[in-house]
Design an enzyme around this catalytic site. Sequence first.
Site, PDB file in Angstrom:
ATOM      1  N   TYR A 234       0.732  -5.952   0.054  1.00 53.20           N
ATOM      2  CA  TYR A 234       1.942  -5.338   0.629  1.00 53.20           C
ATOM      3  C   TYR A 234       2.892  -6.430   1.105  1.00 53.20           C
ATOM      4  O   TYR A 234       4.097  -6.389   0.798  1.00 53.20           O
ATOM      5  CB  TYR A 234       1.581  -4.383   1.783  1.00 53.20           C
TER       6      TYR A 234
ATOM      7  N   LYS B 222       6.861  -7.525  -0.069  1.00 50.59           N
ATOM      8  CA  LYS B 222       8.028  -7.642   0.816  1.00 50.59           C
ATOM      9  C   LYS B 222       8.563  -9.077   0.848  1.00 50.59           C
ATOM     10  O   LYS B 222       9.759  -9.281   1.027  1.00 50.59           O
ATOM     11  CB  LYS B 222       7.686  -7.115   2.215  1.00 50.59           C
TER      12      LYS B 222
ATOM     13  N   PRO C 210      12.650  -4.097   8.897  1.00 52.75           N
ATOM     14  CA  PRO C 210      12.077  -3.589  10.142  1.00 52.75           C
ATOM     15  C   PRO C 210      10.602  -3.951  10.322  1.00 52.75           C
ATOM     16  O   PRO C 210       9.878  -4.196   9.349  1.00 52.75           O
ATOM     17  CB  PRO C 210      12.228  -2.069  10.004  1.00 52.75           C
TER      18      PRO C 210
END
Length: 258
Positions: free
Chosen positions: A157, A161, A187
């Site tokens: 993950y 990102k 965020p």
Amino acid sequence: MSLLKNKIVFISGASSGIGMACARSFAHEGATLILAGRRKEKLEQLASELKEKFNSETKILTFDVQNNHEVKEAFNSLPEDWKNVDILINSAGLAQGMHKLQEGNTDDWDVMINTNIKGLLYLTREVLPYMVKRESGHIINLGSTAGHDVYPSGNVYCATKFAVNAISQSLRIDVLDKSIKVSSVDPGMVETEFSIVRFSGDVERAKNVYRGVDPLTAEDVADAILYCATRPKHVNINEIILTPVAQAQSNFVVRKTT
Ligand code: 8X3
């Protein structure tokens, strides 16, 4: 206020979470919306809510961003004038599973890589040439604090990102001579369906992620995205990193124990 009147805003992942919150806040500012996602019924409900509240004009596109063929077909089904997207919000993204790499599920990896990286690229590849032609437009990518600091069992993950972070930076250079803005909104802990999806519907485990923290909401993030989208013509917001007050970065969180 109608800061975005006559602007065409394309939102991927509009059927939930941050994408859905963006749809509401951009509709409030008078934008014309292309709502994209996998769940047709949710998108239809959202479109009628926006029509009722803001008299918004919308189009719905149902497709899976993981599938380049579906992305192309959906985009090409738009009437020619709707292809002139002013703002693309790449908010489709997810985490699936959270294991040490040696125990990871490779199907989960494929879904995350195909959605968060390849899906974002496929959609951008369709929309961007129209922006280049007009020498105008704005791409807003949903990054994450996980694209700045890794955390235990975040491996794939986090990698997706980090990739979004690299794509945003590189794309900004590629379109520098075309007056196209590129922003990344990154965020930290946001309480949406994110953790429920990550933990395959385990609501208790998902709740525990935000235990003792006053997390960000989807609306907080949509607010930052709207800020990027409403700056004067000559201003580009490169990146916004936002976290709950109780979070410094991926690995530093304080939790109230009461
Ligand atoms: C979401 C941030 O830290 O919950 O992108 O994975 S985190």
